[in-house]
Write a protein that holds these residues in place. Structure first.
Motif, PDB file in Angstrom:
ATOM      1  N   GLY A  22      31.517  -8.726 -17.303  1.00  0.00           N
ATOM      2  CA  GLY A  22      32.394  -8.602 -16.137  1.00  0.00           C
ATOM      3  C   GLY A  22      31.839  -7.588 -15.150  1.00  0.00           C
ATOM      4  N   PRO A  23      32.469  -7.506 -13.954  1.00  0.00           N
ATOM      5  CA  PRO A  23      31.941  -6.620 -12.917  1.00  0.00           C
ATOM      6  C   PRO A  23      32.030  -5.142 -13.283  1.00  0.00           C
ATOM      7  N   CYS A  24      31.039  -4.398 -12.885  1.00  0.00           N
ATOM      8  CA  CYS A  24      31.019  -2.919 -12.997  1.00  0.00           C
ATOM      9  C   CYS A  24      31.121  -2.400 -14.425  1.00  0.00           C
ATOM     10  N   PHE A  25      30.769  -3.204 -15.419  1.00  0.00           N
ATOM     11  CA  PHE A  25      30.861  -2.720 -16.798  1.00  0.00           C
ATOM     12  C   PHE A  25      29.652  -3.182 -17.613  1.00  0.00           C
ATOM     13  N   GLU A  26      28.884  -2.202 -18.066  1.00  0.00           N
ATOM     14  CA  GLU A  26      27.711  -2.453 -18.914  1.00  0.00           C
ATOM     15  C   GLU A  26      26.890  -3.628 -18.390  1.00  0.00           C
ATOM     16  N   THR A  27      26.469  -3.504 -17.156  1.00  0.00           N
ATOM     17  CA  THR A  27      25.669  -4.566 -16.541  1.00  0.00           C
ATOM     18  C   THR A  27      24.217  -4.474 -17.036  1.00  0.00           C
ATOM     19  N   THR A  28      23.453  -5.514 -16.749  1.00  0.00           N
ATOM     20  CA  THR A  28      22.038  -5.523 -17.154  1.00  0.00           C
ATOM     21  C   THR A  28      21.193  -5.897 -15.943  1.00  0.00           C
ATOM     22  N   VAL A  29      19.885  -5.709 -16.050  1.00  0.00           N
ATOM     23  CA  VAL A  29      18.996  -6.060 -14.938  1.00  0.00           C
ATOM     24  C   VAL A  29      17.654  -6.518 -15.494  1.00  0.00           C
ATOM     25  N   SER A  30      16.999  -7.390 -14.738  1.00  0.00           N
ATOM     26  CA  SER A  30      15.685  -7.874 -15.171  1.00  0.00           C
ATOM     27  C   SER A  30      14.611  -6.828 -14.835  1.00  0.00           C
ATOM     28  N   ALA A  31      14.066  -6.222 -15.896  1.00  0.00           N
ATOM     29  CA  ALA A  31      13.017  -5.197 -15.693  1.00  0.00           C
ATOM     30  C   ALA A  31      11.772  -5.834 -15.080  1.00  0.00           C
ATOM     31  N   SER A  32      11.499  -7.108 -15.433  1.00  0.00           N
ATOM     32  CA  SER A  32      10.279  -7.751 -14.915  1.00  0.00           C
ATOM     33  C   SER A  32      10.366  -7.960 -13.402  1.00  0.00           C
ATOM     34  N   THR A  33      11.587  -8.206 -12.873  1.00  0.00           N
ATOM     35  CA  THR A  33      11.736  -8.370 -11.423  1.00  0.00           C
ATOM     36  C   THR A  33      11.415  -7.053 -10.713  1.00  0.00           C
ATOM     37  N   ILE A  34      11.874  -5.947 -11.315  1.00  0.00           N
ATOM     38  CA  ILE A  34      11.604  -4.631 -10.715  1.00  0.00           C
ATOM     39  C   ILE A  34      10.107  -4.326 -10.783  1.00  0.00           C
ATOM     40  N   GLU A  35       9.502  -4.623 -11.917  1.00  0.00           N
ATOM     41  CA  GLU A  35       8.053  -4.374 -12.059  1.00  0.00           C
ATOM     42  C   GLU A  35       7.254  -5.220 -11.074  1.00  0.00           C
ATOM     43  N   PHE A  36       7.694  -6.473 -10.901  1.00  0.00           N
ATOM     44  CA  PHE A  36       7.024  -7.371  -9.947  1.00  0.00           C
ATOM     45  C   PHE A  36       7.010  -6.740  -8.554  1.00  0.00           C
ATOM     46  N   ALA A  37       8.169  -6.200  -8.131  1.00  0.00           N
ATOM     47  CA  ALA A  37       8.271  -5.602  -6.795  1.00  0.00           C
ATOM     48  C   ALA A  37       7.397  -4.343  -6.697  1.00  0.00           C
ATOM     49  N   ILE A  38       7.446  -3.489  -7.730  1.00  0.00           N
ATOM     50  CA  ILE A  38       6.639  -2.252  -7.680  1.00  0.00           C
ATOM     51  C   ILE A  38       5.158  -2.598  -7.557  1.00  0.00           C
ATOM     52  N   LYS A  39       4.715  -3.575  -8.353  1.00  0.00           N
ATOM     53  CA  LYS A  39       3.289  -3.958  -8.320  1.00  0.00           C
ATOM     54  C   LYS A  39       2.894  -4.474  -6.932  1.00  0.00           C
ATOM     55  N   LYS A  40       3.820  -5.174  -6.274  1.00  0.00           N
ATOM     56  CA  LYS A  40       3.532  -5.697  -4.928  1.00  0.00           C
ATOM     57  C   LYS A  40       3.430  -4.552  -3.916  1.00  0.00           C
ATOM     58  N   PHE A  41       4.270  -3.527  -4.085  1.00  0.00           N
ATOM     59  CA  PHE A  41       4.325  -2.447  -3.093  1.00  0.00           C
ATOM     60  C   PHE A  41       3.150  -1.477  -3.221  1.00  0.00           C
ATOM     61  N   ILE A  42       2.706  -1.203  -4.467  1.00  0.00           N
ATOM     62  CA  ILE A  42       1.675  -0.155  -4.620  1.00  0.00           C
ATOM     63  C   ILE A  42       0.262  -0.732  -4.473  1.00  0.00           C
TER      64      ILE A  42
ATOM     65  N   GLY B 135       0.806  -1.223   0.000  1.00  0.00           N
ATOM     66  CA  GLY B 135       0.000   0.000   0.000  1.00  0.00           C
ATOM     67  C   GLY B 135       0.838   1.270   0.000  1.00  0.00           C
ATOM     68  N   VAL B 136       2.026   1.191  -0.618  1.00  0.00           N
ATOM     69  CA  VAL B 136       2.927   2.350  -0.666  1.00  0.00           C
ATOM     70  C   VAL B 136       2.540   3.235  -1.858  1.00  0.00           C
ATOM     71  N   HIS B 137       2.593   4.560  -1.683  1.00  0.00           N
ATOM     72  CA  HIS B 137       2.344   5.466  -2.799  1.00  0.00           C
ATOM     73  C   HIS B 137       3.533   5.368  -3.755  1.00  0.00           C
ATOM     74  N   SER B 138       3.245   5.280  -5.064  1.00  0.00           N
ATOM     75  CA  SER B 138       4.343   5.047  -6.028  1.00  0.00           C
ATOM     76  C   SER B 138       5.444   6.115  -5.932  1.00  0.00           C
ATOM     77  N   GLN B 139       5.059   7.350  -5.600  1.00  0.00           N
ATOM     78  CA  GLN B 139       6.060   8.430  -5.493  1.00  0.00           C
ATOM     79  C   GLN B 139       7.013   8.224  -4.311  1.00  0.00           C
ATOM     80  N   ASN B 140       6.619   7.351  -3.392  1.00  0.00           N
ATOM     81  CA  ASN B 140       7.480   7.074  -2.233  1.00  0.00           C
ATOM     82  C   ASN B 140       8.336   5.819  -2.422  1.00  0.00           C
ATOM     83  N   ILE B 141       8.372   5.337  -3.671  1.00  0.00           N
ATOM     84  CA  ILE B 141       9.269   4.216  -3.993  1.00  0.00           C
ATOM     85  C   ILE B 141      10.498   4.795  -4.693  1.00  0.00           C
ATOM     86  N   LEU B 142      11.665   4.447  -4.201  1.00  0.00           N
ATOM     87  CA  LEU B 142      12.903   4.927  -4.837  1.00  0.00           C
ATOM     88  C   LEU B 142      13.600   3.759  -5.530  1.00  0.00           C
ATOM     89  N   LEU B 143      13.762   3.900  -6.845  1.00  0.00           N
ATOM     90  CA  LEU B 143      14.498   2.897  -7.613  1.00  0.00           C
ATOM     91  C   LEU B 143      15.943   3.387  -7.729  1.00  0.00           C
TER      92      LEU B 143
END
Ligand code: SF4
Length: 249
Positions: free
Chosen positions: A229-249, A125-133
């Motif tokens: 390799g470490p600290c160079f042009e890394t990637t991240v799963s956008a769906s994992t982030i979206e999953f968390a945001i949807k759970k929080f809001i 039940g967090v307001h989306s503006q109070n989520i910091l990515l």
């Protein structure tokens, strides 16, 4: 699959086994002292104090285990359990892990996983503006002509790196998003924005340090991938982030 399962249970298993070993040691020593000489007044006081500490340790751990499925409502209790998790149980698991020659990365991943479960149960039940990515700067393509120093919106979304996906997430869900070039800047961003919940993207070590440093804030950890390799042009799963945001809001 096996590694994923280990990543989930390793940390809570190590803490539980540590507590069991400490309790076994305590009762073994108390019984031996009692049978050999009987307990002196000081001995009785000492064993009573240790017993109280032991009961506190076990009951706090049970509270933390429960918080992976149930929201802890009293604020004081929440702060207490977060402090205990990063300052006591983290070290119990770390020491036993070292003793049993456990893989450090798997243990860190398990700790982050465990902490994520707590954050998911307790930050709803967090307001989306109070989520910091909070994003690492190594997510950006190294030869991009724009230098994103803080605000993700500066990205022109050419699609050459995952920063474009992060900008899209920020705009679609109306969350705050920032790039941190180091631990100090990350801390400053957290203090300045004072979010209700943080979704942090980084490597094992930075996330583990970050979650522990910012123990007063709920931090949902998302591990980045490091194909180059470490600290160079890394990637991240956008769906994992979206999953968390949807759970929080
Ligand atoms: S997606 Fe954004 S940050 Fe990445 S290379 Fe393109 S403009 Fe630069």
């Amino acid at each position: 699959m096996k590694e994923h399962y280990l990543a989930i249970i390793k940390f809570p298993m190590l803490v539980s086994v540590s507590l069991f070993l400490i309790a076994a040691l305590y009762f073994g020593m108390a019984l031996a002292s009692y049978h050999n000489l009987g307990l002196s007044a000081w001995g009785t006081i000492l064993y009573t104090v240790i017993f109280i500490v032991l009961v506190l340790l076990v009951s706090s751990w049970i509270l933390i285990l429960m918080s992976t499925h149930q929201k802890i409502k009293p604020r004081g209790m929440k702060i207490y359990s977060s402090w205990m998790l990063v300052n006591i149980y983290f070290y119990l698991a770390k020491w036993l892990g070292k003793l049993l020659l456990q893989n450090k990365l798997i243990l860190q991943e398990s700790f982050l996983h465990f902490n994520n479960e707590i954050v998911l149960s307790n930050s709803v039940g967090v307001h989306s503006q109070n989520i910091l990515l909070l994003l690492p700067h190594c997510l950006q393509k190294s030869d991009c002509r724009i230098r994103i120093t803080n605000n993700v919106v500066e990205c022109e979304a050419c699609g050459a790196c995952d920063m474009a996906k992060m900008k899209d997430i920020q705009l679609r869900y109306n969350v705050k998003a920032a790039v941190a070039t180091g631990g100090s800047l990350a801390r400053k961003l957290i203090v300045d924005t004072n979010p209700d919940v943080i979704i942090a993207v980084a490597c094992h070590r930075d996330l583990t340090d970050g979650v522990r440093d910012s123990w007063r804030y709920p931090v949902y950890a998302v591990l980045n991938e490091r194909p180059k390799g470490p600290c160079f042009e890394t990637t991240v799963s956008a769906s994992t982030i979206e999953f968390a945001i949807k759970k929080f809001i």
